[in-house]
Design an enzyme around this catalytic site. Structure first.
Site, PDB file in Angstrom:
ATOM      1  N   MET A 152      26.147  15.761  16.741  1.00  0.00           N
ATOM      2  CA  MET A 152      25.953  14.497  17.457  1.00  0.00           C
ATOM      3  C   MET A 152      24.852  13.750  16.721  1.00  0.00           C
ATOM      4  O   MET A 152      23.745  13.539  17.248  1.00  0.00           O
ATOM      5  CB  MET A 152      25.597  14.793  18.923  1.00  0.00           C
ATOM      6  CG  MET A 152      26.793  15.321  19.705  1.00  0.00           C
ATOM      7  SD  MET A 152      26.336  16.141  21.247  1.00  0.00           S
ATOM      8  CE  MET A 152      25.986  17.786  20.628  1.00  0.00           C
TER       9      MET A 152
ATOM     10  N   HIS B  93      28.966  27.823  20.160  1.00  0.00           N
ATOM     11  CA  HIS B  93      28.911  26.356  20.054  1.00  0.00           C
ATOM     12  C   HIS B  93      27.452  25.915  19.891  1.00  0.00           C
ATOM     13  O   HIS B  93      26.591  26.250  20.709  1.00  0.00           O
ATOM     14  CB  HIS B  93      29.519  25.743  21.313  1.00  0.00           C
ATOM     15  CG  HIS B  93      29.686  24.260  21.266  1.00  0.00           C
ATOM     16  ND1 HIS B  93      30.737  23.641  20.636  1.00  0.00           N
ATOM     17  CD2 HIS B  93      28.924  23.264  21.785  1.00  0.00           C
ATOM     18  CE1 HIS B  93      30.629  22.326  20.769  1.00  0.00           C
ATOM     19  NE2 HIS B  93      29.529  22.069  21.462  1.00  0.00           N
TER      20      HIS B  93
ATOM     21  N   ASP C 282      24.948  22.742  19.468  1.00  0.00           N
ATOM     22  CA  ASP C 282      24.837  21.299  19.692  1.00  0.00           C
ATOM     23  C   ASP C 282      23.672  20.721  18.903  1.00  0.00           C
ATOM     24  O   ASP C 282      22.512  20.985  19.199  1.00  0.00           O
ATOM     25  CB  ASP C 282      24.646  21.018  21.182  1.00  0.00           C
ATOM     26  CG  ASP C 282      25.935  21.196  21.955  1.00  0.00           C
ATOM     27  OD1 ASP C 282      26.958  20.618  21.531  1.00  0.00           O
ATOM     28  OD2 ASP C 282      25.937  21.914  22.972  1.00  0.00           O
TER      29      ASP C 282
ATOM     30  N   GLY D 196      28.116  25.517  28.646  1.00  0.00           N
ATOM     31  CA  GLY D 196      26.687  25.753  28.459  1.00  0.00           C
ATOM     32  C   GLY D 196      26.066  26.316  29.707  1.00  0.00           C
ATOM     33  O   GLY D 196      25.834  27.516  29.841  1.00  0.00           O
TER      34      GLY D 196
ATOM     35  N   HIS E 264      28.575  21.299  16.475  1.00  0.00           N
ATOM     36  CA  HIS E 264      28.925  19.986  17.026  1.00  0.00           C
ATOM     37  C   HIS E 264      27.827  19.008  16.632  1.00  0.00           C
ATOM     38  O   HIS E 264      26.724  19.046  17.180  1.00  0.00           O
ATOM     39  CB  HIS E 264      29.051  20.140  18.550  1.00  0.00           C
ATOM     40  CG  HIS E 264      29.359  18.891  19.282  1.00  0.00           C
ATOM     41  ND1 HIS E 264      29.291  18.788  20.660  1.00  0.00           N
ATOM     42  CD2 HIS E 264      29.760  17.656  18.852  1.00  0.00           C
ATOM     43  CE1 HIS E 264      29.622  17.579  21.030  1.00  0.00           C
ATOM     44  NE2 HIS E 264      29.901  16.860  19.965  1.00  0.00           N
TER      45      HIS E 264
ATOM     46  N   SER F  96      27.857  27.163  24.818  1.00  0.00           N
ATOM     47  CA  SER F  96      26.937  26.256  24.125  1.00  0.00           C
ATOM     48  C   SER F  96      25.518  26.781  24.244  1.00  0.00           C
ATOM     49  O   SER F  96      24.980  26.876  25.358  1.00  0.00           O
ATOM     50  CB  SER F  96      27.011  24.854  24.732  1.00  0.00           C
ATOM     51  OG  SER F  96      25.865  24.127  24.324  1.00  0.00           O
TER      52      SER F  96
ATOM     53  N   MET G  84      21.651  17.439  17.820  1.00  0.00           N
ATOM     54  CA  MET G  84      21.393  16.072  18.305  1.00  0.00           C
ATOM     55  C   MET G  84      20.227  15.464  17.556  1.00  0.00           C
ATOM     56  O   MET G  84      19.259  16.164  17.227  1.00  0.00           O
ATOM     57  CB  MET G  84      21.070  16.107  19.798  1.00  0.00           C
ATOM     58  CG  MET G  84      22.140  16.795  20.628  1.00  0.00           C
ATOM     59  SD  MET G  84      21.808  16.643  22.391  1.00  0.00           S
ATOM     60  CE  MET G  84      23.083  17.706  23.056  1.00  0.00           C
TER      61      MET G  84
ATOM     62  N   MET H  47      34.995  15.091  24.568  1.00  0.00           N
ATOM     63  CA  MET H  47      33.798  15.146  25.414  1.00  0.00           C
ATOM     64  C   MET H  47      34.178  14.762  26.835  1.00  0.00           C
ATOM     65  O   MET H  47      34.741  13.687  27.074  1.00  0.00           O
ATOM     66  CB  MET H  47      32.726  14.179  24.902  1.00  0.00           C
ATOM     67  CG  MET H  47      32.092  14.554  23.573  1.00  0.00           C
ATOM     68  SD  MET H  47      31.431  16.237  23.500  1.00  0.00           S
ATOM     69  CE  MET H  47      30.247  16.223  24.852  1.00  0.00           C
TER      70      MET H  47
ATOM     71  N   ASP I 136      34.434  19.811  26.106  1.00  0.00           N
ATOM     72  CA  ASP I 136      32.989  20.060  26.138  1.00  0.00           C
ATOM     73  C   ASP I 136      32.336  19.185  27.199  1.00  0.00           C
ATOM     74  O   ASP I 136      32.361  17.951  27.100  1.00  0.00           O
ATOM     75  CB  ASP I 136      32.437  19.716  24.747  1.00  0.00           C
ATOM     76  CG  ASP I 136      30.968  20.050  24.567  1.00  0.00           C
ATOM     77  OD1 ASP I 136      30.333  20.549  25.516  1.00  0.00           O
ATOM     78  OD2 ASP I 136      30.463  19.798  23.455  1.00  0.00           O
ATOM     79  N   GLY I 137      31.743  19.833  28.205  1.00  0.00           N
ATOM     80  CA  GLY I 137      30.963  19.105  29.200  1.00  0.00           C
ATOM     81  C   GLY I 137      31.435  19.355  30.615  1.00  0.00           C
ATOM     82  O   GLY I 137      32.575  19.045  30.960  1.00  0.00           O
ATOM     83  N   GLY I 138      30.564  19.956  31.421  1.00  0.00           N
ATOM     84  CA  GLY I 138      30.883  20.152  32.829  1.00  0.00           C
ATOM     85  C   GLY I 138      31.969  21.178  33.091  1.00  0.00           C
ATOM     86  O   GLY I 138      32.655  21.110  34.110  1.00  0.00           O
TER      87      GLY I 138
ATOM     88  N   GLY J  19      24.652  14.565  25.021  1.00  0.00           N
ATOM     89  CA  GLY J  19      23.199  14.468  24.993  1.00  0.00           C
ATOM     90  C   GLY J  19      22.506  15.552  25.790  1.00  0.00           C
ATOM     91  O   GLY J  19      21.433  15.998  25.417  1.00  0.00           O
ATOM     92  N   PHE J  20      23.150  15.980  26.865  1.00  0.00           N
ATOM     93  CA  PHE J  20      22.489  16.929  27.764  1.00  0.00           C
ATOM     94  C   PHE J  20      23.500  17.907  28.356  1.00  0.00           C
ATOM     95  O   PHE J  20      24.645  17.533  28.617  1.00  0.00           O
ATOM     96  CB  PHE J  20      21.789  16.182  28.905  1.00  0.00           C
ATOM     97  CG  PHE J  20      20.816  15.147  28.398  1.00  0.00           C
ATOM     98  CD1 PHE J  20      19.536  15.524  28.025  1.00  0.00           C
ATOM     99  CD2 PHE J  20      21.209  13.827  28.245  1.00  0.00           C
ATOM    100  CE1 PHE J  20      18.640  14.579  27.516  1.00  0.00           C
ATOM    101  CE2 PHE J  20      20.328  12.873  27.735  1.00  0.00           C
ATOM    102  CZ  PHE J  20      19.038  13.257  27.370  1.00  0.00           C
ATOM    103  N   GLY J  21      23.027  19.115  28.606  1.00  0.00           N
ATOM    104  CA  GLY J  21      23.833  20.071  29.345  1.00  0.00           C
ATOM    105  C   GLY J  21      23.737  19.782  30.833  1.00  0.00           C
ATOM    106  O   GLY J  21      22.903  18.989  31.285  1.00  0.00           O
TER     107      GLY J  21
HETATM  108  C1  DX5 Z   1      26.595  17.858  25.557  1.00  0.00           C
HETATM  109  C2  DX5 Z   1      26.915  19.047  24.668  1.00  0.00           C
HETATM  110  C3  DX5 Z   1      27.563  20.145  25.388  1.00  0.00           C
HETATM  111  C4  DX5 Z   1      26.799  20.634  26.553  1.00  0.00           C
HETATM  112  C5  DX5 Z   1      27.698  21.362  27.493  1.00  0.00           C
HETATM  113  O1  DX5 Z   1      26.093  16.840  24.802  1.00  0.00           O
HETATM  114  O2  DX5 Z   1      27.734  18.666  23.587  1.00  0.00           O
HETATM  115  O3  DX5 Z   1      27.938  21.203  24.522  1.00  0.00           O
HETATM  116  O4  DX5 Z   1      25.709  21.393  26.207  1.00  0.00           O
HETATM  117  O5  DX5 Z   1      26.918  21.769  28.552  1.00  0.00           O
HETATM  118  P1  DX5 Z   1      27.491  22.033  30.006  1.00  0.00           P
HETATM  119  O6  DX5 Z   1      28.549  23.090  29.863  1.00  0.00           O
HETATM  120  O7  DX5 Z   1      26.281  22.511  30.713  1.00  0.00           O
HETATM  121  O8  DX5 Z   1      28.022  20.744  30.521  1.00  0.00           O
HETATM  122 ZN    ZN Z   2      28.802  20.288  22.313  1.00  0.00          ZN
END
Ligand code: DX5
Ligand code: ZN
Length: 230
Positions: free
Chosen positions: A71, A36, A38, A198, A69, A11, A40, A140, A176-178, A145-147
């Site tokens: 959002m 990827h 993102d 990400g 993606h 990401s 927003m 998700m 996607d996420g963590g 919203g945030f990495g």
């Molecule tokens: C969150 C995004 C993700 C995010 C993943 O809203 O959709 O793509 O950036 O980031 P990490 O891998 O750092 O959790």
């Molecule tokens: Zn994403």
């Protein structure tokens, strides 16, 4: 599922935005499968990122699919712009509006791969009547919203159920996420086959090593889960 192919989708939310083109080229050369992106809107999610102009700007830096993606709510008024900008996969959220099926039809009519995403609180049953329309399902594992957020473990059960729902259909199951080496193994064992990462990729010193490490963790989880189910 094809248990030999795992895709890695870094990401660029965690990339250096001042050098975005170079960052995209770097993950391409480091062996990613998708890029990827993102998007927003400060409305559907509490953050603002990039629009179609930036997608068009990074397009020349890679031949890999741009996995966009969205959002954003509403998404429909912007689908054409993201398609024209060079997005290959356009993913909308089921929570983003009342007509997700129409959004997916629109994406297909633009000649793009259609993805649908679920927030952590949304049940997999919302996918039931979309399965023959989508090319990708994005689960998700953080609230979008945030990495850099922590993986929500309760989503593993959802991933397992969606893998069953997909059956023999050719649908990517993306998470996607963590995602890191540990959670990569868990989501792959649950049935995912595309990993978004990400922070794990962009905070490491060597993108190639990190991507290879995620791929290795995923592949060994696949081997273990196959041995377990055999
Ligand atoms: C969150 C995004 C993700 C995010 C993943 O809203 O959709 O793509 O950036 O980031 P990490 O891998 O750092 O959790
Ligand atoms: Zn994403």
């Amino acid at each position: 599922m094809d248990s030999t192919v795992v895709k890695i989708a870094p990401s660029i939310l965690s990339a250096d935005f001042a050098r975005l083109g170079e960052e995209v080229r770097a993950i391409d050369r480091a062996g990613c499968d998708y890029v990827h992106v993102d998007v927003m809107d400060g409305h559907f999610v509490p953050n603002l990122t990039i629009g179609p102009g930036v997608v068009a700007a990074i397009r020349p830096y890679t031949d890999k699919p741009l996995d966009v993606h969205l959002m954003i709510a509403p998404a429909d008024p912007y689908l054409e712009a993201f398609a024209a900008a060079g997005g290959d996969i356009l993913t909308v959220h089921v929570e983003a509006g009342p007509h997700v099926h129409r959004s997916l039809q629109k994406i297909k009519s633009l000649g793009k791969r259609a993805g649908v995403s679920l927030n952590p609180g949304t049940p997999e049953s919302t996918l039931l009547h979309l399965l023959d329309t989508v090319d990708l399902i994005l689960v998700m594992t953080v609230n979008p919203g945030f990495g850099g957020q922590s993986f929500i473990t309760s989503q593993l059960q959802k991933i397992r159920r969606i893998r069953e729902m997909i059956g023999s259909r050719a649908i990517d199951l993306e998470v996607d996420g963590g995602i890191n080496n540990e959670t990569a193994g868990e989501v792959i064992a649950a049935g995912a086959d595309v990993l978004v990462a990400g922070n794990a990729v962009f905070t490491g010193p060597d993108y190639g090593e990190t991507i290879a490490g995620l791929r290795a963790a995923a592949t060994s989880a696949q081997v273990r889960s196959r041995a377990y189910t055999a």
